[in-house]
Design a protein around this motif. Structure first.
Motif, PDB file in Angstrom:
ATOM      1  N   UNK A 111       5.544  -0.984  -3.745  1.00  0.00           N
ATOM      2  CA  UNK A 111       5.236   0.574  -2.864  1.00  0.00           C
ATOM      3  C   UNK A 111       7.185   0.246  -3.246  1.00  0.00           C
ATOM      4  N   UNK A 112       7.664   2.170  -2.914  1.00  0.00           N
ATOM      5  CA  UNK A 112       8.965   1.645  -2.776  1.00  0.00           C
ATOM      6  C   UNK A 112       9.044   2.272  -1.109  1.00  0.00           C
ATOM      7  N   UNK A 113      10.117   2.372   0.291  1.00  0.00           N
ATOM      8  CA  UNK A 113       9.603   2.431   0.757  1.00  0.00           C
ATOM      9  C   UNK A 113       9.960   3.564   1.692  1.00  0.00           C
ATOM     10  N   UNK A 114      10.116   4.848   0.729  1.00  0.00           N
ATOM     11  CA  UNK A 114       9.412   5.768   1.380  1.00  0.00           C
ATOM     12  C   UNK A 114       7.877   6.669   0.329  1.00  0.00           C
ATOM     13  N   UNK A 118       3.647   8.179   4.244  1.00  0.00           N
ATOM     14  CA  UNK A 118       2.633   8.628   3.503  1.00  0.00           C
ATOM     15  C   UNK A 118       1.442   7.529   3.456  1.00  0.00           C
ATOM     16  N   UNK A 119       1.643   6.201   3.078  1.00  0.00           N
ATOM     17  CA  UNK A 119       0.439   5.512   2.758  1.00  0.00           C
ATOM     18  C   UNK A 119      -0.263   5.134   4.164  1.00  0.00           C
ATOM     19  N   UNK A 120       0.636   5.545   5.548  1.00  0.00           N
ATOM     20  CA  UNK A 120       0.340   4.678   6.822  1.00  0.00           C
ATOM     21  C   UNK A 120      -0.248   6.617   7.058  1.00  0.00           C
ATOM     22  N   UNK A 125      -3.161   2.721   4.451  1.00  0.00           N
ATOM     23  CA  UNK A 125      -2.733   1.319   5.188  1.00  0.00           C
ATOM     24  C   UNK A 125      -3.368   1.679   6.764  1.00  0.00           C
ATOM     25  N   UNK A 126      -4.382   0.990   6.959  1.00  0.00           N
ATOM     26  CA  UNK A 126      -5.360   0.779   8.185  1.00  0.00           C
ATOM     27  C   UNK A 126      -5.116  -0.137   8.932  1.00  0.00           C
ATOM     28  N   UNK A 127      -4.466  -0.915   8.698  1.00  0.00           N
ATOM     29  CA  UNK A 127      -5.019  -2.262   9.397  1.00  0.00           C
ATOM     30  C   UNK A 127      -3.807  -2.517  10.852  1.00  0.00           C
ATOM     31  N   UNK A 128      -4.465  -2.459  11.991  1.00  0.00           N
ATOM     32  CA  UNK A 128      -3.921  -2.100  12.633  1.00  0.00           C
ATOM     33  C   UNK A 128      -2.177  -3.344  12.805  1.00  0.00           C
ATOM     34  N   UNK A 135       5.374   1.389  11.099  1.00  0.00           N
ATOM     35  CA  UNK A 135       6.210   1.367  11.690  1.00  0.00           C
ATOM     36  C   UNK A 135       6.945   1.721  12.748  1.00  0.00           C
ATOM     37  N   UNK A 136       7.142   0.209  12.700  1.00  0.00           N
ATOM     38  CA  UNK A 136       8.322  -0.300  14.162  1.00  0.00           C
ATOM     39  C   UNK A 136       9.424  -0.834  12.710  1.00  0.00           C
ATOM     40  N   UNK A 137       9.277  -1.510  11.805  1.00  0.00           N
ATOM     41  CA  UNK A 137      10.042  -1.171  10.715  1.00  0.00           C
ATOM     42  C   UNK A 137      11.116  -0.495  10.456  1.00  0.00           C
ATOM     43  N   UNK A 138      10.154   0.944  10.268  1.00  0.00           N
ATOM     44  CA  UNK A 138      10.420   2.170   9.507  1.00  0.00           C
ATOM     45  C   UNK A 138      11.111   2.901  10.772  1.00  0.00           C
ATOM     46  N   UNK A 139      11.306   2.451  11.541  1.00  0.00           N
ATOM     47  CA  UNK A 139      11.530   2.825  13.202  1.00  0.00           C
ATOM     48  C   UNK A 139      13.507   2.020  13.527  1.00  0.00           C
ATOM     49  N   UNK A 140      12.874   1.002  13.014  1.00  0.00           N
ATOM     50  CA  UNK A 140      14.592  -0.191  13.051  1.00  0.00           C
ATOM     51  C   UNK A 140      14.914   0.432  11.783  1.00  0.00           C
ATOM     52  N   UNK A 141      14.886   0.031  10.455  1.00  0.00           N
ATOM     53  CA  UNK A 141      15.315   0.927   9.057  1.00  0.00           C
ATOM     54  C   UNK A 141      15.602   1.710   9.606  1.00  0.00           C
ATOM     55  N   UNK A 142      15.679   2.684  10.142  1.00  0.00           N
ATOM     56  CA  UNK A 142      15.988   4.042   9.988  1.00  0.00           C
ATOM     57  C   UNK A 142      17.548   3.958  10.866  1.00  0.00           C
TER      58      UNK A 142
END
Length: 148
Positions: A111-114, A118-120, A125-128, A135-142
């Motif tokens: 999948x694309x990072x974009x 939406x999957x979250x 994607x629902x495994x803790x 979410x941690x990675x998305x914030x870090x990548x931003x």
């Protein structure tokens, strides 16, 4: 005591990443997760992340950055979940599944990072550990410097 876990957000140059879909007996359901697994005795989080990524997906990550860790279940366990990001990952070959993983029918989806938010948001994607690591990675990548 449970071993620590490594969860990998492995981005290719085109910002696509692998997710794994497999049946999990505990919840008796098929889950969609980031590649992850237990860190073996004597491994550091980066070594465990590289091994799990290669086994589950056939991808390799030449460079990994540990962007944080959190407790798996602080009420019952002492282990940590380490979140690692690669921005130079690529598919190097076939999966190298152990018999337990093969029995669960582990399938790799790219999948694309974009697409990840939406999957979250939809609960696909629902495994803790995958949700927290994503979410941690998305914030870090931003906040991370962009690639050349």
């Amino acid at each position: 005591m449970r071993p620590d876990i490594a969860v990998v957000v492995a981005l290719r140059q085109d910002d696509r990443l692998p997710l794994v879909r497999q049946y999990k007996h505990g919840v008796q359901d098929i889950t969609l997760e980031l590649p992850a697994g237990m860190i073996r005795s004597g491994e550091n989080p980066e070594e465990g992340a590289r091994r799990e990524l290669r086994e589950e997906t056939g991808w390799v990550a030449p460079s990994l950055t540990c962007i944080g860790s959190f407790y798996d279940d602080s009420t019952r366990n002492t282990n940590r979940v380490h979140c690692l990001v690669s921005r130079d990952a690529y598919r190097a070959g076939a999966q190298q599944l152990d018999p337990h993983e093969a029995a669960g029918g582990l399938e790799v989806l790219e999948v694309s990072i974009q697409e990840l938010p939406g999957l979250l948001a939809t609960g696909a994607v629902r495994t803790q550990s995958s949700v927290a690591a994503a979410y941690l990675a998305l914030a870090w990548l931003a906040k991370a410097p962009h690639r050349e």
